[in-house]
Design a protein around this motif. Structure first.
Motif, short mmCIF file in Angstrom:
data_model
loop_
_atom_site.label_atom_id
_atom_site.label_comp_id
_atom_site.label_asym_id
_atom_site.label_seq_id
_atom_site.Cartn_x
_atom_site.Cartn_y
_atom_site.Cartn_z
N TYR A 178 -14.71 77.61 -24.84
CA TYR A 178 -13.89 78.77 -25.20
C TYR A 178 -13.35 79.48 -23.95
O TYR A 178 -12.17 79.78 -23.85
N ARG A 179 -14.22 79.75 -22.98
CA ARG A 179 -13.81 80.49 -21.77
C ARG A 179 -12.78 79.72 -20.97
O ARG A 179 -11.88 80.30 -20.37
N GLN A 180 -12.89 78.40 -20.97
CA GLN A 180 -11.95 77.59 -20.19
C GLN A 180 -10.73 77.17 -21.01
O GLN A 180 -9.95 76.34 -20.58
N LYS A 181 -10.61 77.77 -22.21
CA LYS A 181 -9.50 77.43 -23.11
C LYS A 181 -9.43 75.91 -23.31
O LYS A 181 -8.39 75.30 -23.21
N GLY A 182 -10.61 75.35 -23.59
CA GLY A 182 -10.74 73.91 -23.70
C GLY A 182 -10.43 73.38 -25.09
O GLY A 182 -9.80 74.03 -25.92
N ASN A 183 -10.93 72.22 -25.33
CA ASN A 183 -10.65 71.43 -26.51
C ASN A 183 -11.32 72.01 -27.77
O ASN A 183 -12.55 72.06 -27.85
N CYS A 242 -24.11 64.24 -37.83
CA CYS A 242 -23.42 62.94 -37.74
C CYS A 242 -21.91 63.10 -37.67
O CYS A 242 -21.24 62.43 -36.88
N ILE A 243 -21.35 63.99 -38.50
CA ILE A 243 -19.90 64.21 -38.46
C ILE A 243 -19.51 64.80 -37.11
O ILE A 243 -18.51 64.40 -36.51
N GLY A 244 -20.30 65.76 -36.61
CA GLY A 244 -20.03 66.33 -35.30
C GLY A 244 -20.09 65.28 -34.21
O GLY A 244 -19.22 65.24 -33.32
N ALA A 245 -21.08 64.40 -34.25
CA ALA A 245 -21.20 63.34 -33.25
C ALA A 245 -20.00 62.38 -33.33
O ALA A 245 -19.46 61.98 -32.29
N ALA A 246 -19.59 62.04 -34.54
CA ALA A 246 -18.43 61.16 -34.71
C ALA A 246 -17.17 61.81 -34.15
O ALA A 246 -16.35 61.15 -33.50
N LEU A 247 -17.01 63.13 -34.39
CA LEU A 247 -15.85 63.83 -33.84
C LEU A 247 -15.89 63.89 -32.32
O LEU A 247 -14.84 63.80 -31.67
N LEU A 248 -17.08 64.04 -31.75
CA LEU A 248 -17.20 64.02 -30.28
C LEU A 248 -16.77 62.67 -29.72
O LEU A 248 -16.07 62.59 -28.71
N ILE A 249 -17.19 61.59 -30.38
CA ILE A 249 -16.81 60.25 -29.95
C ILE A 249 -15.30 60.07 -30.07
O ILE A 249 -14.64 59.57 -29.14
N LEU A 250 -14.74 60.50 -31.20
CA LEU A 250 -13.29 60.43 -31.40
C LEU A 250 -12.57 61.22 -30.30
O LEU A 250 -11.59 60.74 -29.71
N ASP A 251 -13.07 62.39 -30.01
CA ASP A 251 -12.47 63.23 -28.99
C ASP A 251 -12.56 62.58 -27.60
O ASP A 251 -11.63 62.68 -26.81
N MET A 252 -13.67 61.89 -27.33
CA MET A 252 -13.81 61.19 -26.05
C MET A 252 -12.72 60.12 -25.90
O MET A 252 -12.09 60.01 -24.86
N PHE A 253 -12.51 59.36 -26.97
CA PHE A 253 -11.49 58.31 -26.91
C PHE A 253 -10.11 58.93 -26.81
O PHE A 253 -9.25 58.43 -26.09
N LYS A 254 -9.89 60.02 -27.52
CA LYS A 254 -8.61 60.72 -27.45
C LYS A 254 -8.38 61.24 -26.04
O LYS A 254 -7.29 61.09 -25.48
N GLY A 255 -9.40 61.82 -25.42
CA GLY A 255 -9.30 62.31 -24.06
C GLY A 255 -9.08 61.20 -23.06
O GLY A 255 -8.31 61.32 -22.12
N HIS A 256 -9.75 60.05 -23.28
CA HIS A 256 -9.60 58.90 -22.40
C HIS A 256 -8.17 58.37 -22.49
O HIS A 256 -7.58 58.01 -21.49
N LYS A 257 -7.62 58.35 -23.70
CA LYS A 257 -6.26 57.87 -23.91
C LYS A 257 -5.26 58.75 -23.15
O LYS A 257 -4.36 58.27 -22.51
N LYS A 258 -5.47 60.10 -23.22
CA LYS A 258 -4.61 61.04 -22.50
C LYS A 258 -4.72 60.82 -21.00
O LYS A 258 -3.72 60.81 -20.30
N ALA A 259 -5.94 60.67 -20.49
CA ALA A 259 -6.16 60.48 -19.06
C ALA A 259 -5.52 59.19 -18.59
O ALA A 259 -4.90 59.16 -17.51
#
Length: 172
Positions: free
Chosen positions: A94-99, A150-167
């Motif tokens: 939140y403080r870093q205006k992150g994801n 489990c849903i939170g963990a799946a979203l974290l994994i999805l977000d990791m791949f999404k972030g990797h794709k952007k990078a």
């Protein structure tokens, strides 16, 4: 019309609301399972889903379930430590205006961890009551808190791949 800054300032409250919603749904459904189901009773709902009352003294998939009771306090301590880390992580985002997807996923995990922590402290075990199955093959019993985790963990994994794709796209 609210601007982006006012919507952003509401984010922590929305995230805490997600955690509280997971906790509330978890506690309410566990209360109903304890009130309406007999231990190990099978109440079919669909051809692939039934309700049953089971108690898990261990961690995921009953890890250390028969360890004699000390695991209750180990897993409670771990849940408290993880909860503190998750709160700090959410606030950092939140403080870093992150994801916001990452923060939402963490809020789901936090709610699930607190829901199961409540059970461990109050009951000495986690109340599970949902079983998915195919024929004689069953997934281990779980609850709403487990679903949030489990849903939170799946979203974290999805977000990791999404972030990797952007990078990857920015480095090409």
């Amino acid at each position: 019309m609210p601007n982006a800054n006012s919507a952003r300032s509401q984010l922590p409250w929305l995230l805490w609301g997600v955690s509280v919603l997971v906790i509330a749904l978890d506690l309410i459904t566990k209360y109903l399972a304890l009130a309406k189901l007999e231990y190990l009773e099978v109440a079919p709902v669909t051809p692939f889903f039934y309700l049953t009352l089971r108690f898990n003294e261990g961690a995921a998939f009953s890890f250390l379930a028969g360890a004699g009771g000390w695991q209750r306090w180990l897993f409670s301590g771990l849940a408290i430590a993880v909860g503190v880390v998750l709160i700090a992580w959410i606030m950092r985002i939140y403080r870093q205006k992150g994801n916001t997807l990452e923060a939402f996923a963490l809020a789901l995990i936090l709610g699930g961890a607190i829901g199961n922590l409540y059970d461990r402290i109050v009951h000495g075990h986690v109340v599970d009551f949902i079983v998915l199955h195919y024929g004689a093959k069953e997934w281990p019993a779980f609850n709403i808190a487990d679903s949030g985790i489990c849903i939170g963990a799946a979203l974290l994994i999805l977000d990791m791949f999404k972030g990797h794709k952007k990078a990857t796209a920015t480095h090409e």
